[in-house]
Design a protein around this motif. Structure first.
Motif, mmCIF file in Angstrom:
data_model
loop_
_atom_site.group_PDB
_atom_site.id
_atom_site.type_symbol
_atom_site.label_atom_id
_atom_site.label_comp_id
_atom_site.label_asym_id
_atom_site.label_seq_id
_atom_site.Cartn_x
_atom_site.Cartn_y
_atom_site.Cartn_z
ATOM 1 N N VAL A 1 0.198 -4.461 -1.444
ATOM 2 C CA VAL A 1 -0.992 -3.630 -1.638
ATOM 3 C C VAL A 1 -2.068 -4.203 -0.733
ATOM 4 O O VAL A 1 -2.466 -5.361 -0.895
ATOM 5 C CB VAL A 1 -1.451 -3.671 -3.117
ATOM 6 C CG1 VAL A 1 -2.694 -2.820 -3.314
ATOM 7 C CG2 VAL A 1 -0.329 -3.212 -4.035
ATOM 8 N N LEU B 1 -1.259 -8.579 -3.374
ATOM 9 C CA LEU B 1 -2.504 -7.922 -2.972
ATOM 10 C C LEU B 1 -3.142 -8.712 -1.837
ATOM 11 O O LEU B 1 -3.455 -9.895 -1.982
ATOM 12 C CB LEU B 1 -3.451 -7.872 -4.181
ATOM 13 C CG LEU B 1 -4.797 -7.183 -3.954
ATOM 14 C CD1 LEU B 1 -4.627 -5.692 -3.738
ATOM 15 C CD2 LEU B 1 -5.715 -7.415 -5.144
ATOM 16 N N ALA C 1 -13.749 -2.865 -5.762
ATOM 17 C CA ALA C 1 -12.511 -2.223 -5.289
ATOM 18 C C ALA C 1 -11.314 -3.141 -5.514
ATOM 19 O O ALA C 1 -10.220 -2.697 -5.903
ATOM 20 C CB ALA C 1 -12.652 -1.873 -3.813
ATOM 21 N N VAL C 2 -11.518 -4.443 -5.295
ATOM 22 C CA VAL C 2 -10.428 -5.404 -5.523
ATOM 23 C C VAL C 2 -10.081 -5.435 -7.012
ATOM 24 O O VAL C 2 -8.910 -5.399 -7.402
ATOM 25 C CB VAL C 2 -10.833 -6.816 -5.006
ATOM 26 C CG1 VAL C 2 -9.829 -7.875 -5.436
ATOM 27 C CG2 VAL C 2 -10.973 -6.805 -3.493
ATOM 28 N N VAL D 1 -5.869 -3.918 0.693
ATOM 29 C CA VAL D 1 -7.176 -3.269 0.660
ATOM 30 C C VAL D 1 -7.929 -3.725 1.910
ATOM 31 O O VAL D 1 -7.702 -4.832 2.402
ATOM 32 C CB VAL D 1 -7.971 -3.591 -0.640
ATOM 33 C CG1 VAL D 1 -7.264 -3.109 -1.877
ATOM 34 C CG2 VAL D 1 -8.267 -5.069 -0.757
ATOM 35 N N GLN E 1 -10.459 -3.086 -9.151
ATOM 36 C CA GLN E 1 -9.783 -1.831 -9.502
ATOM 37 C C GLN E 1 -8.289 -1.886 -9.156
ATOM 38 O O GLN E 1 -7.447 -1.453 -9.932
ATOM 39 C CB GLN E 1 -10.444 -0.708 -8.716
ATOM 40 C CG GLN E 1 -10.445 0.608 -9.431
ATOM 41 C CD GLN E 1 -11.277 1.626 -8.662
ATOM 42 O OE1 GLN E 1 -11.447 1.513 -7.443
ATOM 43 N NE2 GLN E 1 -11.791 2.601 -9.369
ATOM 44 N N GLU E 2 -7.984 -2.441 -7.984
ATOM 45 C CA GLU E 2 -6.565 -2.562 -7.576
ATOM 46 C C GLU E 2 -5.808 -3.458 -8.549
ATOM 47 O O GLU E 2 -4.675 -3.184 -8.929
ATOM 48 C CB GLU E 2 -6.447 -3.143 -6.163
ATOM 49 C CG GLU E 2 -6.692 -2.173 -5.049
ATOM 50 C CD GLU E 2 -5.778 -0.949 -5.073
ATOM 51 O OE1 GLU E 2 -4.677 -0.996 -5.660
ATOM 52 O OE2 GLU E 2 -6.196 0.082 -4.514
ATOM 53 N N ARG F 1 -5.110 -1.666 -11.705
ATOM 54 C CA ARG F 1 -3.999 -0.701 -11.550
ATOM 55 C C ARG F 1 -2.655 -1.404 -11.650
ATOM 56 O O ARG F 1 -1.722 -0.929 -12.280
ATOM 57 C CB ARG F 1 -4.107 -0.008 -10.191
ATOM 58 C CG ARG F 1 -5.059 1.175 -10.239
ATOM 59 C CD ARG F 1 -4.638 2.243 -9.310
ATOM 60 N NE ARG F 1 -4.008 1.704 -8.097
ATOM 61 C CZ ARG F 1 -4.077 2.277 -6.922
ATOM 62 N NH1 ARG F 1 -4.724 3.383 -6.780
ATOM 63 N NH2 ARG F 1 -3.488 1.754 -5.877
ATOM 64 N N LEU F 2 -2.578 -2.580 -11.024
ATOM 65 C CA LEU F 2 -1.310 -3.333 -11.068
ATOM 66 C C LEU F 2 -1.057 -3.883 -12.467
ATOM 67 O O LEU F 2 0.078 -3.919 -12.939
ATOM 68 C CB LEU F 2 -1.323 -4.459 -10.027
ATOM 69 C CG LEU F 2 -1.371 -3.988 -8.571
ATOM 70 C CD1 LEU F 2 -1.606 -5.157 -7.631
ATOM 71 C CD2 LEU F 2 -0.094 -3.251 -8.183
#
Ligand code: NAP
Length: 306
Positions: free
Chosen positions: A74, A45, A84-85, A76, A87-88, A91-92
């Motif tokens: 990924v 990320l 937002a970070v 962002v 959330q990513e 997801r991972l």
């Protein structure tokens, strides 16, 4: 005259050790794919395309691909919020294909480190940031160890440098490098002193050392006149000075005194990225064969749990 022997110090090079590690990772990835029918996946990320570590992280993806690991970048946007970070990362965490996650460090200032640490699944935390992994390592269990610290100690071990019983000084006490390096040296039975910016008379401590590991982020901090003849020097620092990469040790003067020394670049760095791949494979194996991640319930003591 250079070095304790008069022939110059032995250069502790990372590349041959990294190649050895990568070859064994490649064999493990092939076996994993054969048994499971898919390759382990590493997710990286990055926050903002021009992040300072983005180049290094892309290199890790390339190295992963060479040994058969699936890489996922990924990105962002640099202006992304902490939410937002988070959330990513969530997801991972939830993606069963992803075995390990690396988050770019340092993060932009407005995103607190806790955003990552509080969110990252410890079983996917292959760079050992999570307190659970830090705790496992501290108590002598097999968690994910911060890779740079492990690389510094692994470089010594694989170079045949005796650590047990030696006086080791670590300069730097960050949670990602200095502190774990000190703990790993202790595990190898060195007598360890940790120095930092508030250490009174750094030179006196360093002079007493038979092994010096430096991770301060301060170019030229350790000079030859501070070292004892025959000392082994591992320079973990990476600094850019006049567009060139240099470590924390003044290589020229230190080489006059040391019996062995790592160059920068070319010392700890290559071992770090190779070891990261071993962590990724371990994470994938833990997940695939036990249903649990290493950080989630598998407590494997290392040696005598020192
Ligand atoms: P950091 O978080 O800034 O920590 C630096 C540490 O060094 C701190 O503990 C600090 O003391 C200490 N320090 C700074 N100046 C000092 C001085 N003049 N005398 C004594 N101690 C001093 O940095 P880090 O993340 O640990 O990274 C350290 C270095 O390793 C950096 O150059 C970084 O680029 C490099 N690095 C290399 C790799 C690799 O693969 N080779 C990977 C990661 C990092 P205080 O705690 O008192 O502030």
């Amino acid at each position: 005259m250079t070095g304790a022997t008069g022939t110059g110090p032995r250069l502790l090079l990372g590349a041959p050790i990294a190649a050895e590690i990568r070859a064994s990772v490649e064999r493990e990835v092939t076996a994993f794919r054969g048994k499971r029918g898919y390759a382990p996946t590493l997710a990286i990320l990055i926050v903002g395309r021009d992040a300072p570590s983005a180049v290094y992280l892309r290199q890790i993806l390339k190295a992963s691909a060479k040994v058969g690991i699936e890489g996922r970048l990924v990105e962002v946007p640099g202006r992304a919020s902490a939410a937002a970070v988070r959330q990513e990362i969530e997801r991972l965490n939830a993606d069963p294909q992803v075995a390990g996650i690396i988050v770019q460090m340092p993060l932009p200032k407005r995103i607190p480190l806790s955003t990552v640490i509080d969110t990252l699944d410890p079983a996917k935390d292959i760079d050992g940031l999570h307190p659970r992994n830090a705790g496992l390592m501290t108590l002598g269990y097999e968690g994910f160890t911060p890779t740079t610290a492990q690389a510094a100690v692994e470089l010594l071990k694989r170079s045949g440098i005796e650590i047990a019983g030696k006086r080791a000084v670590v300069v730097g006490r960050s949670n990602v490098v200095g502190k774990p390096a000190a703990l790993l040296l202790l595990r190898e039975n060195a007598s360890v002193t940790v120095c930092h910016s508030r250490t009174a008379d750094l030179a006196r401590h360093v002079k007493d050392a038979e092994i010096v590991l430096v991770a301060a982020g301060s170019p030229g901090l350790i000079r030859g006149d501070m070292l004892s003849p025959g000392v082994v020097v591992v320079d973990i620092g990476i600094n850019v000075v006049d567009d060139a990469l240099v470590g924390d040790v003044d290589f020229k003067s230190a080489s006059m005194v040391a019996s062995a020394i790592t160059p920068v670049p070319g010392g700890v760095g290559p071992v770090t990225s190779a070891l990261l791949l071993t962590h990724l494979v371990r994470a994938a194996q833990d997940r695939a064969y036990s249903g649990a991640g290493r950080g989630n319930g598998l407590l494997q003591p290392v040696g005598s749990r020192i």
